[in-house]
Each structure stands twice: as structure tokens, then as C-alpha cells.
Design a protein around this motif. Sequence first.
Motif, PDB file in Angstrom:
ATOM      1  N   ASP A 288       0.810  -1.227   0.000  1.00 10.93           N
ATOM      2  CA  ASP A 288       0.000   0.000   0.000  1.00 10.93           C
ATOM      3  C   ASP A 288       0.844   1.278   0.000  1.00 10.93           C
ATOM      4  OD1 ASP A 288       0.929   0.043   2.621  1.00 10.93           O
ATOM      5  OD2 ASP A 288      -1.044   0.393   3.528  1.00 10.93           O
ATOM      6  N   LYS A 289       2.179   1.150   0.148  1.00 14.37           N
ATOM      7  CA  LYS A 289       3.058   2.313   0.100  1.00 14.37           C
ATOM      8  C   LYS A 289       4.120   2.171  -0.999  1.00 14.37           C
ATOM      9  CE  LYS A 289       2.260   3.676   4.891  1.00 14.37           C
ATOM     10  NZ  LYS A 289       2.850   4.007   6.222  1.00 14.37           N
ATOM     11  N   ASP A 290       3.782   1.408  -2.001  1.00 12.82           N
ATOM     12  CA  ASP A 290       4.673   1.198  -3.143  1.00 12.82           C
ATOM     13  C   ASP A 290       4.588   2.406  -4.070  1.00 12.82           C
ATOM     14  OD1 ASP A 290       6.043   0.318  -5.423  1.00 12.82           O
ATOM     15  OD2 ASP A 290       5.297  -1.730  -5.236  1.00 12.82           O
ATOM     16  N   THR A 291       5.698   3.103  -4.254  1.00 10.68           N
ATOM     17  CA  THR A 291       5.710   4.267  -5.144  1.00 10.68           C
ATOM     18  C   THR A 291       6.181   3.903  -6.554  1.00 10.68           C
ATOM     19  OG1 THR A 291       7.955   4.856  -4.429  1.00 10.68           O
ATOM     20  CG2 THR A 291       6.121   5.841  -3.207  1.00 10.68           C
ATOM     21  N   THR A 292       6.710   2.721  -6.727  1.00 11.62           N
ATOM     22  CA  THR A 292       7.164   2.272  -8.048  1.00 11.62           C
ATOM     23  C   THR A 292       5.996   1.747  -8.864  1.00 11.62           C
ATOM     24  OG1 THR A 292       9.316   1.689  -7.105  1.00 11.62           O
ATOM     25  CG2 THR A 292       8.772   0.763  -9.266  1.00 11.62           C
ATOM     26  N   ILE A 293       5.273   0.793  -8.316  1.00 11.94           N
ATOM     27  CA  ILE A 293       4.035   0.279  -8.909  1.00 11.94           C
ATOM     28  C   ILE A 293       2.953   0.440  -7.838  1.00 11.94           C
ATOM     29  CG2 ILE A 293       2.858  -1.660 -10.007  1.00 11.94           C
ATOM     30  CD1 ILE A 293       5.256  -0.660 -11.596  1.00 11.94           C
ATOM     31  N   PRO A 294       2.243   1.550  -7.852  1.00  7.37           N
ATOM     32  CA  PRO A 294       1.280   1.838  -6.779  1.00  7.37           C
ATOM     33  C   PRO A 294       0.183   0.793  -6.640  1.00  7.37           C
ATOM     34  CG  PRO A 294       1.759   3.814  -8.057  1.00  7.37           C
ATOM     35  CD  PRO A 294       2.369   2.666  -8.800  1.00  7.37           C
ATOM     36  N   VAL A 295      -0.366   0.730  -5.442  1.00  7.67           N
ATOM     37  CA  VAL A 295      -1.438  -0.208  -5.125  1.00  7.67           C
ATOM     38  C   VAL A 295      -2.692   0.045  -5.968  1.00  7.67           C
ATOM     39  CG1 VAL A 295      -2.480   1.171  -3.291  1.00  7.67           C
ATOM     40  CG2 VAL A 295      -2.569  -1.343  -3.161  1.00  7.67           C
ATOM     41  N   LYS A 296      -2.756   1.200  -6.603  1.00  8.93           N
ATOM     42  CA  LYS A 296      -3.880   1.514  -7.495  1.00  8.93           C
ATOM     43  C   LYS A 296      -4.093   0.408  -8.530  1.00  8.93           C
ATOM     44  CE  LYS A 296      -3.199   6.580  -7.473  1.00  8.93           C
ATOM     45  NZ  LYS A 296      -2.915   7.745  -8.360  1.00  8.93           N
ATOM     46  N   HIS A 297      -3.024  -0.226  -8.965  1.00  9.62           N
ATOM     47  CA  HIS A 297      -3.137  -1.255 -10.000  1.00  9.62           C
ATOM     48  C   HIS A 297      -3.959  -2.441  -9.512  1.00  9.62           C
ATOM     49  CE1 HIS A 297      -0.550   0.161 -13.306  1.00  9.62           C
ATOM     50  NE2 HIS A 297       0.066   0.846 -12.350  1.00  9.62           N
ATOM     51  N   ALA A 298      -3.736  -2.866  -8.283  1.00  8.46           N
ATOM     52  CA  ALA A 298      -4.488  -3.998  -7.743  1.00  8.46           C
ATOM     53  C   ALA A 298      -5.974  -3.662  -7.650  1.00  8.46           C
ATOM     54  CB  ALA A 298      -3.942  -4.389  -6.372  1.00  8.46           C
ATOM     55  N   TYR A 299      -6.275  -2.467  -7.144  1.00  8.34           N
ATOM     56  CA  TYR A 299      -7.682  -2.060  -7.010  1.00  8.34           C
ATOM     57  C   TYR A 299      -8.333  -1.900  -8.383  1.00  8.34           C
ATOM     58  CZ  TYR A 299      -6.775  -1.180  -2.059  1.00  8.34           C
ATOM     59  OH  TYR A 299      -6.454  -1.306  -0.719  1.00  8.34           O
ATOM     60  N   HIS A 300      -7.582  -1.389  -9.337  1.00  9.87           N
ATOM     61  CA  HIS A 300      -8.098  -1.190 -10.701  1.00  9.87           C
ATOM     62  C   HIS A 300      -8.454  -2.536 -11.344  1.00  9.87           C
ATOM     63  CE1 HIS A 300      -8.633   0.694 -14.592  1.00  9.87           C
ATOM     64  NE2 HIS A 300      -7.601   0.046 -15.128  1.00  9.87           N
ATOM     65  N   MET A 301      -7.565  -3.502 -11.227  1.00  8.77           N
ATOM     66  CA  MET A 301      -7.827  -4.831 -11.786  1.00  8.77           C
ATOM     67  C   MET A 301      -8.998  -5.500 -11.074  1.00  8.77           C
ATOM     68  SD  MET A 301      -6.950  -7.156 -14.054  1.00  8.77           S
ATOM     69  CE  MET A 301      -5.246  -7.451 -14.566  1.00  8.77           C
ATOM     70  N   LYS A 302      -9.057  -5.368  -9.772  1.00  8.29           N
ATOM     71  CA  LYS A 302     -10.130  -5.984  -8.995  1.00  8.29           C
ATOM     72  C   LYS A 302     -11.485  -5.379  -9.352  1.00  8.29           C
ATOM     73  CE  LYS A 302     -11.957  -8.553  -5.759  1.00  8.29           C
ATOM     74  NZ  LYS A 302     -12.274  -9.977  -6.062  1.00  8.29           N
ATOM     75  N   LYS A 303     -11.515  -4.090  -9.587  1.00  7.07           N
ATOM     76  CA  LYS A 303     -12.777  -3.439  -9.948  1.00  7.07           C
ATOM     77  C   LYS A 303     -13.322  -3.989 -11.260  1.00  7.07           C
ATOM     78  CE  LYS A 303     -14.843   1.128 -10.743  1.00  7.07           C
ATOM     79  NZ  LYS A 303     -14.582   2.605 -10.772  1.00  7.07           N
ATOM     80  N   LYS A 304     -12.441  -4.129 -12.254  1.00  8.78           N
ATOM     81  CA  LYS A 304     -12.903  -4.677 -13.529  1.00  8.78           C
ATOM     82  C   LYS A 304     -13.277  -6.148 -13.381  1.00  8.78           C
ATOM     83  CE  LYS A 304     -11.978  -5.308 -18.416  1.00  8.78           C
ATOM     84  NZ  LYS A 304     -11.149  -4.976 -19.595  1.00  8.78           N
ATOM     85  N   ALA A 305     -12.503  -6.879 -12.592  1.00 11.31           N
ATOM     86  CA  ALA A 305     -12.792  -8.301 -12.387  1.00 11.31           C
ATOM     87  C   ALA A 305     -14.173  -8.490 -11.762  1.00 11.31           C
ATOM     88  CB  ALA A 305     -11.722  -8.935 -11.518  1.00 11.31           C
ATOM     89  N   ASP A 306     -14.491  -7.669 -10.795  1.00 15.92           N
ATOM     90  CA  ASP A 306     -15.797  -7.780 -10.147  1.00 15.92           C
ATOM     91  C   ASP A 306     -16.924  -7.464 -11.124  1.00 15.92           C
ATOM     92  OD1 ASP A 306     -14.565  -8.494  -7.806  1.00 15.92           O
ATOM     93  OD2 ASP A 306     -14.761  -6.530  -6.852  1.00 15.92           O
ATOM     94  N   ALA A 307     -16.696  -6.488 -11.997  1.00 15.93           N
ATOM     95  CA  ALA A 307     -17.710  -6.130 -12.995  1.00 15.93           C
ATOM     96  C   ALA A 307     -17.932  -7.264 -13.993  1.00 15.93           C
ATOM     97  CB  ALA A 307     -17.301  -4.858 -13.722  1.00 15.93           C
ATOM     98  N   LEU A 308     -16.859  -8.011 -14.289  1.00 16.65           N
ATOM     99  CA  LEU A 308     -16.938  -9.109 -15.251  1.00 16.65           C
ATOM    100  C   LEU A 308     -17.234 -10.452 -14.596  1.00 16.65           C
ATOM    101  CD1 LEU A 308     -13.786  -8.316 -17.440  1.00 16.65           C
ATOM    102  CD2 LEU A 308     -16.177  -7.909 -18.069  1.00 16.65           C
ATOM    103  N   ASN A 309     -17.188 -10.470 -13.265  1.00 12.26           N
ATOM    104  CA  ASN A 309     -17.264 -11.731 -12.519  1.00 12.26           C
ATOM    105  C   ASN A 309     -16.084 -12.634 -12.885  1.00 12.26           C
ATOM    106  OD1 ASN A 309     -18.373 -13.466 -10.614  1.00 12.26           O
ATOM    107  ND2 ASN A 309     -19.600 -14.564 -12.121  1.00 12.26           N
ATOM    108  N   ALA A 310     -14.902 -12.014 -13.002  1.00 10.52           N
ATOM    109  CA  ALA A 310     -13.669 -12.728 -13.324  1.00 10.52           C
ATOM    110  C   ALA A 310     -12.937 -13.103 -12.035  1.00 10.52           C
ATOM    111  CB  ALA A 310     -12.775 -11.868 -14.209  1.00 10.52           C
ATOM    112  N   PRO A 311     -12.172 -14.208 -12.053  1.00  8.81           N
ATOM    113  CA  PRO A 311     -11.527 -14.716 -10.830  1.00  8.81           C
ATOM    114  C   PRO A 311     -10.220 -14.011 -10.483  1.00  8.81           C
ATOM    115  CG  PRO A 311     -11.105 -16.221 -12.634  1.00  8.81           C
ATOM    116  CD  PRO A 311     -11.985 -15.138 -13.193  1.00  8.81           C
ATOM    117  N   VAL A 312     -10.319 -12.837  -9.895  1.00 11.83           N
ATOM    118  CA  VAL A 312      -9.142 -12.080  -9.472  1.00 11.83           C
ATOM    119  C   VAL A 312      -9.229 -11.826  -7.968  1.00 11.83           C
ATOM    120  CG1 VAL A 312      -7.870  -9.905  -9.632  1.00 11.83           C
ATOM    121  CG2 VAL A 312      -8.795 -10.970 -11.704  1.00 11.83           C
ATOM    122  N   GLU A 313      -8.169 -12.154  -7.263  1.00 12.95           N
ATOM    123  CA  GLU A 313      -8.064 -11.863  -5.838  1.00 12.95           C
ATOM    124  C   GLU A 313      -6.918 -10.878  -5.625  1.00 12.95           C
ATOM    125  OE1 GLU A 313      -7.797 -15.355  -3.353  1.00 12.95           O
ATOM    126  OE2 GLU A 313      -8.886 -16.568  -4.828  1.00 12.95           O
TER     127      GLU A 313
END
Length: 372
Positions: A288-313
Motif C-alpha cells: 500500500d506504500k509502493d511508489t514504483t508500482i502503486p497499489v492503485k493497480h491492484a484495485y483497478h484490476m479488482k474493480k474490472k474483475a468484479d464487474a466481469l465476474n472474473a476470478p481475481v483476488e
Amino acid sequence: MTENFLNERLDAIDAMNRISLNLIITLLTIGSVLAFTGRTPAQEKRAQSNAQNNASSKPKGAKYLDTGGQRKLEIVYKNVSGRDLKLDLYLPTAKRSEKVPVVVFTHGGGWAAGNRYKAASGSFADVFGRLIKEGFAVAPVTYRLAKKDRNVAIRDCVIDCKDAIRYLAKNGETLGIDPMQICVMGDSAGGHIAQMLLLASQEQLPGDSSLTDIPYRMVAGVSWYGPCDFAKMDLFNHDDRADFRDRFAARIMGSDSGPTEQLDRYREVSPINYLTQDSPPLLMIQGDKDTTIPVKHAYHMKKKADALNAPVEIMIIKNSGHNWRAVDADIEPSREAIIRRTVQFFVDHVQAADWTIEDADDWTQNLSLIHI
């Protein structure tokens, strides 16, 4: 006759004593080997043979996992412009079947640095050592690096790693690999590549012509702090600075292959664009304090996965920067918890399902319908 009989009995007893003594010596030898090495004599002999066979061909700086099991090192999976690209294959110490699942490892380094020997160090060695004991093979992969003036871009890094998987699948029979049970793991840039390998179909991003039309099935993938979308550059802006600049253009556009338009090229190497309801399971672990690859990427992927009902944790590590570096406080959950979750994710998703080549073809055709 009585004297001869007694002599024969004495000879028999003497022979039995010699056999017993030899048995005791053998047992003591086995016990000594196990005590000092943790291996049986057969495993120790195999380890010594591996060391002797690989001593002369070991490249400078190479480092290998010491598993006590069979290792196939410095395997050439393809040649590009006169350069051999290689992988290592570590087979499990306790096979569950004739063909085993494999975890392909793609190293980090900003697509421009690093090497596959990272697999034998630190937390990676812990992960892979445990997976090997669980019955998995492990295959760290070398890929071309997107350095300046090399005519190599991120898409080429992905293509090389896809070709490594195609090679393993093509030679599964001789290598003892099940092409219907392929997993991937990577960190940072390697985490991005792992996502691409997991989500893109077999036909997408073709490479070596000798490795085309090779059926295989991706089962699961784990990305440690890897990015998922280059088209949304704000995901890399950890503190939402107004003067934030794109630092990936040269590495994404740095070859004369693939799409020529910048947005098309950015989309092509963005794993999120390959995500569907039918995608294999993905676990993204981010600090959650990664400045190189911010945690935003995980939340972004999870948001799309939930919309698609795709298996992302996703698993978010508090107080963690890049490479699980502690920031201001100890990371939580711990590094050990990260390792355990990673290993268990693969164990949970590798099934003994009887997949046929026809099943794989149908699955691949569905994935190939995705348009980027």
C-alpha cells in the motif's frame, strides 16, 4: 559327519554375521547422509551428478535452486538473432504423477534488467522450494531486455516468455511437464509479464514459428507488485502529482514490431485488456506504500474483475513499498504470510482434471475472440 555338520553350521553363522554387519553399516551410512544433508543417498548421488554435469556449463553469475531433486539447467528454448534464450527446470522431489504441473517464473527489473537466477534467492527460493515439495516443477525464464537501442520492447519480453511456455508444452512428454497445468509467477515487471501470460490466449502475441499451434492450458497466476494497465498512466502516479510524466514510452515503443500507434501498443501490453469471465484465477499482491508500482493497480484490476465476474483476488500489504520493503513500520501481513498465500494459491487451483487437447482447443478459441 558330526564334525562336518558343525563346521557347516559355524560357516553359516559367520556368513549371517557378515550380512548383519554389512546391513548395520549400510543403515548407519544412510543415517549419516540424511543427518548431514537431509537427503537419501540416492538423492545425494543425483545432486552430486547434477553439480558435476553443470559445473563446466555454468555461466558467470548463475545461481541455481538446491532442491535435492532432478534439475535440467540452461535449456535453450529458442534463438533470437543468434542469441540463445534459456530456462531452468526444477522437477519436484515427490512426483504425484508422470506429468507434473509447472510454475513458470518471470523475473523483475523494469523489463530492462535482472535475470532468472533471482529464483534461487530470498523469498523466491522459499516459494519455489515449497512448491517443488508440493509436487510442482519450477521453470525460471530468461527473456530479452528492453534496453536502449536494442530494438526490444516490452511486447518482446512477453513474447519470449510465451515462447518459453510453448516450448515446455511442446516438449512436455520428454520433460515430464503437463501442458494442461501451467502456472505463472513474477515480481514487478515480471509480475506484469506473468499477468500477460496468464490472461492472453495461446495465439495472441506469436513468436518463434517453430512454437506455433502448441496447445496448453494456463491454470493460475500470481503477480507480486506488477502493473496491469499502461493506457491509464494515472495508475502510476502514486501521489497524484500534477507534473507526473510517462516513464515507460521508450520501453513500450522501443521496437519496430507490433502496433505503430502509441495507444494501441500501450493497450496491447496491458493485462487488464485480456481479462474475461473465463480467465484463469489471478492473485495480485501489492504494497500500500509502493511508489514504483502503486497499489492503485491492484484495485483497478479488482474493480474490472468484479464487474466481469472474473476470478481475481488481491492481497494488500500494509506499510510495504516495492519488494516488500517496510515503510515506517513492519509490513502486515508478514513476508512469511505472503509466501504461504502464494504457495497455497497454486496448490488450491491445480486440479487433477482430465483435460484433453480438444478441451484446450475449445478454451483457446474462446479466448482468441477477445479484441484489444
